[in-house]
Write an enzyme that holds these catalytic residues in place. Structure first.
Site, PDB file in Angstrom:
ATOM      1  N   HIS A 145      -7.176  -5.026  -3.146  1.00 32.51           N
ATOM      2  CA  HIS A 145      -6.244  -4.239  -2.341  1.00 32.51           C
ATOM      3  C   HIS A 145      -6.095  -4.913  -0.978  1.00 32.51           C
ATOM      4  O   HIS A 145      -7.030  -5.489  -0.449  1.00 32.51           O
ATOM      5  CB  HIS A 145      -6.774  -2.810  -2.180  1.00 32.51           C
ATOM      6  CG  HIS A 145      -5.768  -1.867  -1.611  1.00 32.51           C
ATOM      7  ND1 HIS A 145      -4.660  -1.452  -2.312  1.00 32.51           N
ATOM      8  CD2 HIS A 145      -5.692  -1.263  -0.399  1.00 32.51           C
ATOM      9  CE1 HIS A 145      -3.952  -0.632  -1.572  1.00 32.51           C
ATOM     10  NE2 HIS A 145      -4.546  -0.506  -0.402  1.00 32.51           N
TER      11      HIS A 145
ATOM     12  N   CYS B 246       0.855  -1.193   0.000  1.00 30.81           N
ATOM     13  CA  CYS B 246       0.000   0.000   0.000  1.00 30.81           C
ATOM     14  C   CYS B 246       0.895   1.249   0.000  1.00 30.81           C
ATOM     15  O   CYS B 246       1.732   1.405  -0.886  1.00 30.81           O
ATOM     16  CB  CYS B 246      -0.938  -0.054   1.204  1.00 30.81           C
ATOM     17  SG  CYS B 246      -2.221   1.216   1.246  1.00 30.81           S
TER      18      CYS B 246
ATOM     19  N   ASP C 191      -7.963  -4.401  -7.548  1.00 31.05           N
ATOM     20  CA  ASP C 191      -7.572  -3.336  -6.625  1.00 31.05           C
ATOM     21  C   ASP C 191      -8.146  -2.011  -7.110  1.00 31.05           C
ATOM     22  O   ASP C 191      -7.720  -1.478  -8.138  1.00 31.05           O
ATOM     23  CB  ASP C 191      -6.047  -3.252  -6.543  1.00 31.05           C
ATOM     24  CG  ASP C 191      -5.553  -2.290  -5.468  1.00 31.05           C
ATOM     25  OD1 ASP C 191      -6.329  -1.430  -5.034  1.00 31.05           O
ATOM     26  OD2 ASP C 191      -4.377  -2.420  -5.075  1.00 31.05           O
TER      27      ASP C 191
END
Length: 284
Positions: free
Chosen positions: A234, A132, A202
């Site tokens: 994600h 991330c 994602d």
């Protein structure tokens, strides 16, 4: 391998402000060999700082024979404690992510690599990884020539130039200025090898964003691998409070991607490249 865990606080200076940054350390040990030396790896966390899932990820890497250093990214604003995986924690992490300057992010990376290289048990070769926000920070850290191998997991804000203070997202393939400080525009400076991992589901990094990153890496002449997993969302490697997105099978496959790159580049003394262009034979 067995692991010893500790932490160290180092001083950073960015934007004229001093701050104390905690680095969490995960050090492999081999009984009877106190002078064993290992490559170093910087693990950059997601927006919640060094949480349980991030620490477990760091232990996995350390157990393969790497000294892992995980810095607390938000020392400019708070202590090293992790934020909660809830709405207030998410909102706070996202707020600090854009309030923190690129200069401060870069200082954190430099100081973490500096510290690893002071350890007598560090063999000298350094890698980086993260997920991330941390995926972006790992890619940005790779601009440091001391980092020779990087594996990023669903790196956010690269394609949109939205890490740190900004006025608006910018997904143009053209830099907003010749002196653009954004990671996407600095990729020609990247000298090490990179493996980038994304999930096709994602929502934080859409198809066009991934295509832009890939095109910019290719144009910059970076040595890279680009992995896209059809069913991954994600945060698919977060094994806690992932809102139903954790996928252990894909996470295992991705960890093998990381180990292949780190093992080949960090554990092997490749020496200097010969500079010769490889001629590939077109055969079946």
């Amino acid at each position: 391998m067995l692991i010893q865990e500790s932490h160290v606080d180092v001083q950073t200076t960015a934007n004229g402000k001093e701050s104390s940054m905690r680095i969490f350390l995960f050090h492999p040990t081999i009984p009877g060999y106190p002078k064993a030396r290992f490559p170093g790896v910087v693990v950059f966390s997601e927006i919640y700082q060094v949480t349980g899932p991030v620490a477990r990820f760091a232990r996995q890497i350390a157990g393969q024979g790497y000294i892992v250093a995980a810095p607390s990214s938000y020392h400019d604003f708070t202590g090293p404690e992790p934020l909660a995986y809830d709405v207030p924690g998410t909102d706070q992490g996202n707020e600090w992510k854009v309030a923190k300057t690129l200069e401060s992010y870069d200082e954190d990376s430099r100081k973490t690599v500096d510290y690893l290289l002071t350890l007598p048990t560090c063999a000298g070769r350094i890698g980086a990884t993260g997920m991330c926000l941390g995926g972006h920070l790992a890619l940005r850290a790779a601009l440091d020539p001391r980092i020779s191998a990087t594996t990023t997991y669903f790196a956010t804000d690269v394609h949109s130039r939205t890490l740190g203070p900004h006025s608006t997202a910018n997904t143009s393939p053209t830099p907003p200025s010749p002196s653009s400080p954004h990671t996407l525009d600095l990729l020609p400076q990247l000298k090490g090898e990179v493996s980038l991992i994304f999930g096709l589901k994602d929502t934080h990094v859409p198809d066009a964003g991934r295509d832009l990153i890939r095109a910019k890496l290719r144009a910059a002449g970076v040595t890279f691998s680009f992995h896209e997993f059809a069913w991954a969302q994600h945060a698919f490697i977060r094994d806690e409070l992932s809102k139903g997105r954790y996928d252990p099978a894909i996470s295992k496959a991705c960890f093998e991607v990381l180990l292949e790159l780190f093992g080949r580049v960090l554990k092997t003394d490749l020496g200097a490249p010969d500079g010769k262009e490889e001629v590939l034979e077109h055969v079946c």
